[in-house]
Scaffold this motif. Structure first.
Motif, short mmCIF file in Angstrom:
data_model
loop_
_atom_site.label_atom_id
_atom_site.label_comp_id
_atom_site.label_asym_id
_atom_site.label_seq_id
_atom_site.Cartn_x
_atom_site.Cartn_y
_atom_site.Cartn_z
N ILE A 159 1.08 -1.23 0.02
CA ILE A 159 0.01 -0.01 -0.08
C ILE A 159 1.05 1.30 -0.12
O ILE A 159 1.94 1.18 0.74
N LEU A 160 0.42 2.31 -0.81
CA LEU A 160 1.16 3.56 -0.88
C LEU A 160 0.75 4.52 0.28
O LEU A 160 -0.75 4.53 0.43
N PRO A 161 1.45 4.75 1.65
CA PRO A 161 1.01 5.56 2.61
C PRO A 161 0.01 6.79 1.94
O PRO A 161 0.13 7.32 1.06
N TYR A 221 12.92 19.30 -10.32
CA TYR A 221 12.45 17.90 -9.49
C TYR A 221 13.39 17.66 -8.34
O TYR A 221 14.77 17.87 -8.46
N TYR A 222 12.70 17.32 -7.42
CA TYR A 222 13.63 16.72 -6.22
C TYR A 222 13.07 15.49 -5.82
O TYR A 222 11.86 14.98 -5.84
N VAL A 223 13.97 14.71 -4.87
CA VAL A 223 13.63 13.38 -4.36
C VAL A 223 12.69 13.68 -2.99
O VAL A 223 13.24 14.39 -2.20
N SER A 224 11.50 13.19 -2.95
CA SER A 224 10.65 13.69 -1.86
C SER A 224 10.38 12.52 -1.18
O SER A 224 10.22 12.84 0.22
N TYR A 225 10.42 11.19 -1.40
CA TYR A 225 10.10 10.06 -0.67
C TYR A 225 10.81 9.11 -0.78
O TYR A 225 11.02 8.66 -1.95
N LEU A 226 11.10 8.09 0.45
CA LEU A 226 11.60 6.74 -0.06
C LEU A 226 10.77 5.71 0.72
O LEU A 226 10.77 5.99 2.07
N VAL A 227 9.97 4.75 0.23
CA VAL A 227 9.37 3.79 0.93
C VAL A 227 9.74 2.36 0.54
O VAL A 227 9.77 2.09 -0.68
N HIS A 228 10.08 1.78 1.50
CA HIS A 228 10.67 0.04 1.39
C HIS A 228 9.39 -0.98 1.37
O HIS A 228 8.46 -0.79 2.33
N TYR A 229 9.66 -1.94 0.58
CA TYR A 229 8.59 -3.01 0.61
C TYR A 229 9.34 -4.35 0.55
O TYR A 229 10.47 -4.47 -0.36
N ARG A 230 8.93 -5.28 1.35
CA ARG A 230 9.74 -6.61 1.16
C ARG A 230 8.63 -7.57 1.43
O ARG A 230 7.52 -7.42 2.14
N TRP A 231 8.86 -8.93 1.32
CA TRP A 231 7.72 -9.91 1.65
C TRP A 231 7.47 -9.84 3.26
O TRP A 231 8.02 -9.76 4.19
N GLU A 232 6.17 -9.87 3.63
CA GLU A 232 5.49 -9.82 4.80
C GLU A 232 4.86 -11.40 5.11
O GLU A 232 4.59 -12.14 4.29
N ILE A 233 5.29 -11.63 6.40
CA ILE A 233 4.71 -12.71 6.98
C ILE A 233 3.21 -12.66 7.14
O ILE A 233 2.69 -11.76 7.47
N TRP A 293 12.83 -10.77 -2.07
CA TRP A 293 12.91 -9.68 -3.05
C TRP A 293 12.65 -8.59 -2.12
O TRP A 293 12.41 -8.31 -1.03
N GLY A 294 12.91 -7.11 -2.92
CA GLY A 294 12.97 -6.08 -2.29
C GLY A 294 12.41 -4.78 -3.27
O GLY A 294 12.93 -4.90 -4.38
N THR A 295 11.66 -3.84 -2.85
CA THR A 295 11.22 -2.77 -3.90
C THR A 295 11.46 -1.42 -3.00
O THR A 295 10.98 -1.58 -1.91
N TRP A 296 11.90 -0.32 -3.72
CA TRP A 296 11.97 0.89 -3.04
C TRP A 296 11.11 1.69 -3.96
O TRP A 296 11.15 1.77 -5.18
N LEU A 297 9.88 2.63 -3.61
CA LEU A 297 9.22 3.45 -4.07
C LEU A 297 10.02 4.96 -3.92
O LEU A 297 10.08 5.22 -2.99
N VAL A 298 10.34 5.43 -5.09
CA VAL A 298 11.09 6.58 -4.93
C VAL A 298 10.08 7.67 -5.39
O VAL A 298 10.07 7.93 -6.54
N GLY A 299 9.54 8.57 -4.55
CA GLY A 299 8.91 9.74 -4.88
C GLY A 299 9.54 10.82 -5.37
O GLY A 299 10.67 11.37 -4.83
N ILE A 300 8.98 11.54 -6.57
CA ILE A 300 9.77 12.61 -7.20
C ILE A 300 8.77 13.76 -7.14
O ILE A 300 7.72 13.44 -8.07
N GLU A 301 8.92 14.85 -6.69
CA GLU A 301 8.04 16.00 -6.97
C GLU A 301 8.73 17.05 -7.61
O GLU A 301 9.81 17.38 -7.59
#
Length: 359
Positions: A308-310, A347-359, A333-341
């Motif tokens: 989910i995106l916050p 343009y600037y880097v706005s956020y970094l949100v991490h995702y990985r496998w959840e139990i 596996w691993g994923t980063w969402l890089v928010g850019i506004e």
């Protein structure tokens, strides 16, 4: 010896094995979609909130939508990573991220804000059960003219802004609900999917981000983040954000300040440590090693949890950097969402949100 009791570790191993078997039986090998919460409908009322979003008195539960329904653009090639080099930022201990409530104060005119030509703005970083106040003056105690729902678009900045001592930067705006002043922290330029995904400046920013991370170059990192708007970081999407701004960015790789990043999945153990100890290793393993980059589309591996995106983050465009799992370890596996506004045309880097496998 009492053989009727297991140790806690053995119990956990049995539970984990059972969950993996259940997940596999239910088609858990399918990668999940990114769920973007739809802002709830609120009943707006004027409230004094020190310039922060207000909690609406009633809400309608948000309906999830899938980012995969958005159009797909031709993607630029994945950014390249420069080999690690010694850092030259001379990092010093940093202060805690700024989260001071906005007090009432006298506005001081400034003339530094220059909105991009024909740039429209939208509400950002406001959760589904909140609203953003439009006030008569750039003062957190001024009368509320209107309340803007999360994700509201069509906002126009009509003049220069004013900074409030200890309370951020306010902008005069024109909206369909009423005209007045809002805290600029909760606005972002409204950039279309096509414009964002086709802009080489965004690809260049991603290249520079990877270079800064690979070299642990605080000075370069500082140049990629807006000094006042800052960088929001989340270790796992459900954990609270930690915000870095100003000089905190330049010292981010060397600072000894420890932060509370939330809790571990499954164990509930508290995650506490420096950016370098907690976040940087995951950026190195997943973002720098990512083999799949997508514009405005989340890419994930199989998981028993949600992706989910916050709330409030959906106002900002993003790239997903996905490191696929090895063939013999499908959950690694691993994923980063890089928010850019885009702000004032840059343009600037706005956020970094991490995702990985959840139990």
């Amino acid at each position: 010896m009492n053989t009727d009791k297991f140790t806690g570790r053995k119990v956990w191993a049995v539970v984990l094995l059972a969950l993996v078997l259940i997940l596999a039986a239910c088609g858990g090998d399918e990668a999940p979609d990114l769920v973007i919460p739809t802002p709830a409908v609120t009943v707006p009322i004027p409230t004094a909130d020190a310039g922060q979003p207000t909690v609406a008195p009633s809400t309608i539960a948000p309906t999830p939508t899938l980012a995969g329904l958005q159009p797909t653009a031709t993607l630029p090639p994945p950014p390249t990573v420069a080999p690690p080099l010694p850092t030259t930022d001379g990092g010093q201990p940093t202060a805690a991220p700024t989260s001071t409530p906005i007090p009432a104060a006298t506005a001081t005119p400034v003339a530094t804000f220059a909105p991009a030509a024909d740039a429209g703005y939208r509400v950002a970083f406001v959760s589904a059960d909140d609203t953003l106040n439009v006030r008569r003056r750039p003062d957190p105690d001024a009368a509320v003219v209107a309340e803007l729902l999360p994700g509201t678009t069509g906002i126009q900045v009509i003049d220069e802004g004013q900074s409030i001592r200890g309370g951020g930067f306010w902008l005069p705006v024109e909206t369909a609900a009423g005209d007045g002043w809002v805290n600029s922290r909760f606005l972002t330029e409204d950039v279309s999917h096509e414009t964002f995904c086709g802009d080489p400046a965004v690809t260049d920013l991603l290249n520079q981000l990877q270079k800064a991370l690979a070299e642990e170059n605080g000075r370069l990192m500082r140049d990629l983040v807006h000094p006042d708007r800052g960088l929001r970081v989340r270790v796992n999407w459900w954990n609270p954000e930690v915000t870095f701004a100003g000089e905190d960015i330049q010292t981010i790789f060397r600072a000894q300040k420890k932060y509370d990043w939330g809790t571990e999945d499954g164990s509930g153990k508290s995650i506490r440590g420096t950016f370098a100890d907690v976040v940087l290793p995951q950026l190195e393993s997943d973002l720098l090693a990512a083999g799949d980059w997508r514009c405005d589309e989340g890419v994930f591996g199989p998981t028993a949890g949600l992706t989910i995106l916050p709330q409030g983050y959906e106002a900002v465009r993003f790239y997903s950097a996905h490191r696929p799992a090895p063939a013999d370890q499908e959950f690694d596996w691993g994923t980063w969402l890089v928010g850019i506004e885009r702000w004032e045309g840059r343009y600037y880097v706005s956020y970094l949100v991490h995702y990985r496998w959840e139990i």
